[in-house]
Scaffold this motif. Structure first.
Motif, PDB file in Angstrom:
ATOM      1  N   ASP A 100       0.799  -1.219   0.000  1.00 36.45           N
ATOM      2  CA  ASP A 100       0.000   0.000   0.000  1.00 36.45           C
ATOM      3  C   ASP A 100       0.834   1.273   0.000  1.00 36.45           C
ATOM      4  OD1 ASP A 100      -2.433  -1.340  -0.001  1.00 36.45           O
ATOM      5  OD2 ASP A 100      -2.390  -1.561   2.181  1.00 36.45           O
ATOM      6  N   ASN A 101       2.083   1.156   0.352  1.00 36.51           N
ATOM      7  CA  ASN A 101       2.944   2.334   0.383  1.00 36.51           C
ATOM      8  C   ASN A 101       4.393   1.896   0.172  1.00 36.51           C
ATOM      9  OD1 ASN A 101       3.929   1.376   2.860  1.00 36.51           O
ATOM     10  ND2 ASN A 101       2.496   2.606   4.015  1.00 36.51           N
ATOM     11  N   GLY A 102       5.304   2.832   0.278  1.00 34.93           N
ATOM     12  CA  GLY A 102       6.709   2.490   0.135  1.00 34.93           C
ATOM     13  C   GLY A 102       7.256   2.710  -1.251  1.00 34.93           C
ATOM     14  N   ARG A 103       6.421   3.196  -2.163  1.00 34.69           N
ATOM     15  CA  ARG A 103       6.872   3.400  -3.540  1.00 34.69           C
ATOM     16  C   ARG A 103       7.315   4.841  -3.805  1.00 34.69           C
ATOM     17  NH1 ARG A 103       2.024   1.037  -3.812  1.00 34.69           N
ATOM     18  NH2 ARG A 103       2.019  -1.190  -4.086  1.00 34.69           N
ATOM     19  N   GLY A 104       7.125   5.734  -2.842  1.00 35.00           N
ATOM     20  CA  GLY A 104       7.400   7.154  -3.042  1.00 35.00           C
ATOM     21  C   GLY A 104       8.816   7.443  -3.485  1.00 35.00           C
ATOM     22  N   LEU A 105       9.797   6.840  -2.826  1.00 36.59           N
ATOM     23  CA  LEU A 105      11.183   7.088  -3.175  1.00 36.59           C
ATOM     24  C   LEU A 105      11.507   6.578  -4.577  1.00 36.59           C
ATOM     25  CD1 LEU A 105      13.606   8.440  -1.929  1.00 36.59           C
ATOM     26  CD2 LEU A 105      14.307   6.231  -1.012  1.00 36.59           C
ATOM     27  N   VAL A 106      10.919   5.457  -4.945  1.00 38.57           N
ATOM     28  CA  VAL A 106      11.126   4.931  -6.300  1.00 38.57           C
ATOM     29  C   VAL A 106      10.537   5.895  -7.322  1.00 38.57           C
ATOM     30  CG1 VAL A 106      10.534   3.046  -7.882  1.00 38.57           C
ATOM     31  CG2 VAL A 106      11.199   2.536  -5.522  1.00 38.57           C
ATOM     32  N   ILE A 107       9.343   6.385  -7.053  1.00 36.91           N
ATOM     33  CA  ILE A 107       8.693   7.343  -7.956  1.00 36.91           C
ATOM     34  C   ILE A 107       9.554   8.598  -8.097  1.00 36.91           C
ATOM     35  CG2 ILE A 107       6.710   8.906  -8.177  1.00 36.91           C
ATOM     36  CD1 ILE A 107       5.041   6.643  -6.827  1.00 36.91           C
ATOM     37  N   ILE A 108      10.045   9.103  -6.967  1.00 45.05           N
ATOM     38  CA  ILE A 108      10.867  10.314  -6.984  1.00 45.05           C
ATOM     39  C   ILE A 108      12.125  10.102  -7.819  1.00 45.05           C
ATOM     40  CG2 ILE A 108      12.277  11.840  -5.546  1.00 45.05           C
ATOM     41  CD1 ILE A 108      10.158  11.240  -3.289  1.00 45.05           C
ATOM     42  N   ARG A 109      12.811   8.988  -7.600  1.00 41.51           N
ATOM     43  CA  ARG A 109      14.041   8.704  -8.364  1.00 41.51           C
ATOM     44  C   ARG A 109      13.761   8.601  -9.860  1.00 41.51           C
ATOM     45  NH1 ARG A 109      18.487   7.325  -5.305  1.00 41.51           N
ATOM     46  NH2 ARG A 109      18.068   6.650  -3.182  1.00 41.51           N
ATOM     47  N   VAL A 110      12.685   7.936 -10.223  1.00 40.17           N
ATOM     48  CA  VAL A 110      12.345   7.764 -11.642  1.00 40.17           C
ATOM     49  C   VAL A 110      12.015   9.116 -12.277  1.00 40.17           C
ATOM     50  CG1 VAL A 110      10.613   6.805 -13.225  1.00 40.17           C
ATOM     51  CG2 VAL A 110      11.645   5.354 -11.467  1.00 40.17           C
ATOM     52  N   LEU A 111      11.194   9.908 -11.608  1.00 43.00           N
ATOM     53  CA  LEU A 111      10.833  11.220 -12.154  1.00 43.00           C
ATOM     54  C   LEU A 111      12.061  12.118 -12.295  1.00 43.00           C
ATOM     55  CD1 LEU A 111       7.508  11.916 -10.265  1.00 43.00           C
ATOM     56  CD2 LEU A 111       7.781  11.517 -12.714  1.00 43.00           C
ATOM     57  N   ALA A 112      12.930  12.100 -11.300  1.00 44.01           N
ATOM     58  CA  ALA A 112      14.149  12.908 -11.377  1.00 44.01           C
ATOM     59  C   ALA A 112      15.027  12.440 -12.535  1.00 44.01           C
ATOM     60  CB  ALA A 112      14.918  12.846 -10.063  1.00 44.01           C
ATOM     61  N   ALA A 113      15.192  11.141 -12.665  1.00 46.06           N
ATOM     62  CA  ALA A 113      16.026  10.605 -13.751  1.00 46.06           C
ATOM     63  C   ALA A 113      15.427  10.919 -15.118  1.00 46.06           C
ATOM     64  CB  ALA A 113      16.199   9.096 -13.582  1.00 46.06           C
ATOM     65  N   GLU A 114      14.108  10.792 -15.251  1.00 46.58           N
ATOM     66  CA  GLU A 114      13.462  11.111 -16.531  1.00 46.58           C
ATOM     67  C   GLU A 114      13.651  12.572 -16.909  1.00 46.58           C
ATOM     68  OE1 GLU A 114       9.384   9.919 -16.075  1.00 46.58           O
ATOM     69  OE2 GLU A 114       9.827   7.830 -16.604  1.00 46.58           O
ATOM     70  N   ALA A 115      13.771  13.441 -15.911  1.00 47.53           N
ATOM     71  CA  ALA A 115      13.976  14.867 -16.167  1.00 47.53           C
ATOM     72  C   ALA A 115      15.463  15.210 -16.304  1.00 47.53           C
ATOM     73  CB  ALA A 115      13.350  15.687 -15.043  1.00 47.53           C
ATOM     74  N   GLY A 116      16.325  14.194 -16.243  1.00 48.63           N
ATOM     75  CA  GLY A 116      17.763  14.431 -16.361  1.00 48.63           C
ATOM     76  C   GLY A 116      18.414  14.834 -15.057  1.00 48.63           C
TER      77      GLY A 116
END
Length: 145
Positions: A100-116
């Protein structure tokens, strides 16, 4: 635009502060020339939501407030940091716990990486930490006038 711009807000560690943090950052970036409909704006809103949520939920009541800081350096790099006074660094939860949770850091890393960009964590003088996201500032030059 100046070589360096910054803004910050300190909010109570309460779930109601998460949308306030998101709106604050969105308003600051719009004021600096970022189109609210831009991909970067969407990513930043989600990143701020996740970072603020982590600061509220995972500090276990040890951080009565959190601070959101936004810095723009030389119209090249955007830094977004969320500081709390809890000493534990953010970490990924095991897959079995992430139902139900625990994915926030993964989401943040992916979004940051996608934005360079990238994620980093720095300790604060009072024993807490700041979780930083640094991404390229991608506002078209016509919007900077």
């Amino acid at each position: 635009m100046a070589d360096h711009q910054e803004a910050s807000v300190t909010l109570p560690s309460d779930p109601a502060s998460v949308p306030t943090a998101r709106r604050y950052v969105a308003d600051v970036l719009t004021g600096w020339g970022l189109d609210a409909a831009a991909d970067l704006a969407d990513s930043v809103r989600l990143i701020v939501s996740e970072l603020a949520t982590n600061a509220v939920l995972h500090t276990l009541g040890q951080s009565p407030t959190f601070t959101v800081e936004v810095r723009l350096e030389r119209e090249e790099r955007l830094h977004i940091g969320v500081t709390d006074s809890h000493p534990r660094r953010p970490r990924r939860l095991p897959a079995a716990v992430q139902q139900d949770n625990g994915r926030g850091l993964v989401i943040i890393r992916v979004l940051a990486a996608e934005a360079g960009g990238r994620l980093s964590v720095t300790p604060t003088e009072d024993g807490g930490k700041t979780v930083w996201i640094t991404v390229p500032w991608t506002v078209p030059s016509v919007a900077r006038c």
